[in-house]
Write a protein that holds these residues in place. Structure first.
Motif, short mmCIF file in Angstrom:
data_model
loop_
_atom_site.label_atom_id
_atom_site.label_comp_id
_atom_site.label_asym_id
_atom_site.label_seq_id
_atom_site.Cartn_x
_atom_site.Cartn_y
_atom_site.Cartn_z
N LYS A 9 -31.97 -24.14 54.59
CA LYS A 9 -31.35 -24.02 55.91
C LYS A 9 -32.28 -24.54 57.00
CE LYS A 9 -28.97 -21.98 59.33
NZ LYS A 9 -27.91 -22.92 59.64
N ARG A 52 -27.64 -13.48 56.35
CA ARG A 52 -26.51 -14.05 57.07
C ARG A 52 -25.96 -15.29 56.37
NH1 ARG A 52 -26.34 -13.77 63.08
NH2 ARG A 52 -26.84 -11.65 63.66
N GLY A 56 -22.18 -16.00 54.82
CA GLY A 56 -21.41 -17.13 55.37
C GLY A 56 -21.41 -17.16 56.88
N ASN A 57 -22.21 -16.28 57.48
CA ASN A 57 -22.30 -16.22 58.93
C ASN A 57 -23.14 -17.38 59.46
OD1 ASN A 57 -24.11 -14.21 61.24
ND2 ASN A 57 -22.06 -15.00 61.58
N TYR A 58 -24.17 -17.75 58.71
CA TYR A 58 -24.95 -18.95 59.02
C TYR A 58 -24.58 -20.02 58.00
CZ TYR A 58 -28.20 -16.63 62.27
OH TYR A 58 -28.75 -15.98 63.33
N LEU A 59 -24.50 -21.25 58.48
CA LEU A 59 -24.15 -22.37 57.63
C LEU A 59 -25.35 -22.78 56.77
CD1 LEU A 59 -21.44 -24.00 57.67
CD2 LEU A 59 -22.73 -25.77 58.86
N ASP B 235 -17.10 -16.45 63.30
CA ASP B 235 -18.44 -15.89 63.52
C ASP B 235 -19.51 -16.92 63.17
OD1 ASP B 235 -17.45 -14.69 60.74
OD2 ASP B 235 -19.60 -14.91 60.63
N GLN B 236 -19.20 -17.82 62.22
CA GLN B 236 -20.19 -18.85 61.88
C GLN B 236 -20.34 -19.85 63.04
OE1 GLN B 236 -19.34 -22.41 59.96
NE2 GLN B 236 -21.14 -22.67 61.22
N ASP B 239 -22.18 -17.93 65.90
CA ASP B 239 -23.55 -17.49 65.65
C ASP B 239 -24.47 -18.62 65.20
OD1 ASP B 239 -22.84 -14.95 66.34
OD2 ASP B 239 -22.48 -14.27 64.30
N ASP B 240 -23.88 -19.67 64.62
CA ASP B 240 -24.70 -20.78 64.13
C ASP B 240 -23.98 -22.10 64.45
OD1 ASP B 240 -26.66 -22.27 62.86
OD2 ASP B 240 -25.92 -21.87 60.84
#
Lengths: 227, 256
Positions: A9, A52, A56-59, B235-236, B239-240
């Protein structure tokens, strides 16, 4: 149950001189059903970032994150939504809810979302709120006005309402008194006993030693920190 | 699974100016899609094209109809599209007065949509209207009052009742909480979330309020200058965010 392979990431900050920050490189880990694994490492090592990403909250830019047969890195949004509803629970550090919704409904909602009847969902919510020592007179009120510790316990009740096969716990025992900490640890032990695969971040070392089977130090996935 | 709505390559130009360009997405039953972007980014143009209020220059809007399966609504006959607009589709306008008949009573506003789909029994229509006023938290004793005597928040809730009484499967919303004070917004959000879950509605919500999409939408599209610059889980994206414009949009929100 939870399987990470060569996950990487980077953050690209377009509005700050297009700075590129590599935060996780080649992370691989596996958590089996009934196992609880702790993510450790100094502050800033990327524990929450990795968690996260698993939600799946962060790619995630590269690698595979497989949970219950779905690769979160490639999955369509609707598959991730279904996975989160049915398979993957997440207890974050902060409660985020629609204002005005009563606490009982906030806790029952994950069960309603998987098709449990209103009565059964509320019954389960009542059991959890009682276990976590939220006084009954607060159940009909929105948790937005509760104290920090109360909100955290409502958040935990909500997170444990549905029996997710996989769970992510971000400091579940932070800001809790001894009695409530004990309740949360026993909830985690129950979840493990029914076969849930759990990844947790615990700054509470005694709690970590008690519920976690293994520790993974995230700094070895952190570029620049790894020796 | 068949998407309830499949938007394919929608393009709308105003002369040389681009309204929206080559927008495509699929919406599945029970999903809520949020569309955000600054004023003039093309989000309302896109919504208008999907809902049949504007005619796009190119593209398809395929809806999974109850009787005939997926059909391109842009090539449907006008009566067919109007029928869809009264039954399976609903449109909640930003300004309630655009979606209400201000000279007709509250009950009449709700009842009119029922009559449009063939209900004729006065008692039934009135009972249903009162039931729906209750669901959107308007007292039954206001059923004979005109919406001109209602507050802005009540008018908006009445508009929602009028739209949902026929049990639509897809709701288009244009800034549904815009112009309402925050306590009323929260009530409306709570109401909308409950309706989406209990009726299994799908919805497309255009707004510039990121807090609203975080609470209501499963998925999010970010638009700039008529194009979709980023799309993904709500949310993705919040948040990102990956695109420079989404990052700017998210970082510009004042924290409370």
């Amino acid at each position: 149950m939870i399987d990470l392979r060569n996950v990487s990431k980077t953050f690209t900050l377009h509005n700050q001189g297009s700075a590129v920050i590599e935060v996780i490189r080649n992370a691989s880990l596996h958590v089996a059903a009934g196992e609880c694994v702790a993510l450790t490492g100094a502050s800033g090592a990327g524990k929450s970032t990795l968690m996260r990403m698993i939600y799946g909250n962060y790619l995630t830019q590269a690698g595979e994150i497989r949970i219950g047969g779905v690769d979160l890195v490639q999955a369509e949004p609707r598959d991730v939504i279904r996975l989160r509803r049915e398979v993957l629970g997440y207890v974050s550090q902060f409660l985020r809810v629609v204002p005005r919704v009563p606490t009982l409904d906030v806790v029952a909602e994950p069960l309603r979302a998987v098709g449990v009847s209103a009565d059964a969902a509320q019954a389960r919510a009542k059991t959890l709120l009682t276990q976590l020592n939220i006084p009954e007179r607060l159940w009909s009120l929105s948790p937005t006005t509760f104290s920090g510790g109360e909100q955290q316990r409502v958040n935990i009740a909500r997170g444990f309402a549905h029996s997710y096969p996989a769970m992510l716990l971000d400091e579940p025992t932070a800001s809790l008194d001894a009695a409530n900490r004990e309740v949360v640890l026993s909830l985690i032990e129950e979840a493990k006993a029914r076969g849930a695969a759990i990844i947790g971040i615990f700054h509470d070392e005694a709690a970590r030693a008690r519920v976690c089977d293994r520790e993974i130090n995230v700094s070895r996935f952190t570029p620049g920190l790894a020796a | 699974m068949t998407p309830l709505l499949s938007v394919q390559g929608i393009t709308k130009k105003y002369g040389a100016h681009i309204g929206c360009a080559d927008v495509s997405f699929d919406l599945y039953p029970g999903e809520v899609m949020g569309i955000v972007g600054e004023s003039g980014s093309g989000k309302s143009t896109l919504l208008g094209c999907m809902a049949g209020h504007l005619t796009p220059d190119a593209g398809k809007v395929v809806f999974d109809t109850r009787t005939d399966g997926p059909r391109d609504t842009l090539t449907m006959s006008e009566p067919e599209r109007r029928m869809l607009g009264r039954t399976d589709w609903a449109f909640v306008h930003q300004h309630a007065r655009d979606g209400l008949r201000m000279g007709v009573s509250a009950g009449g506003n709700v009842g009119e949509r029922l009559m449009a789909v063939g209900e004729r029994h006065y008692g039934d229509i009135r009972d249903k209207a009162i039931d729906w006023l209750g669901r959107v938290e308007i007292d039954a004793d206001r059923v004979d009052d005109r919406p001109t005597t209602f507050s802005g928040g009540m008018q908006q809730r009445l508009q929602i009742a009028r739209n949902l009484v026929t049990g639509p499967r897809l709701v288009f919303m244009d800034e549904p909480t815009g112009g309402l004070d925050v306590s009323v917004q929260a009530r409306l959000l709570d109401l909308l979330r409950g309706l989406v879950r209990d009726m299994g509605l799908s919805a497309v919500i255009v707004t510039h309020d990121l807090a609203v999409v975080r609470l209501l939408a499963d998925r999010l599209m970010v638009m700039k200058s008529g194009r979709v610059v980023e799309a993904g889980l709500t949310d993705q994206v919040l948040d990102d965010p990956q695109h420079a414009y989404s990052q700017l949009l998210v970082s510009s929100v004042l924290q409370v």
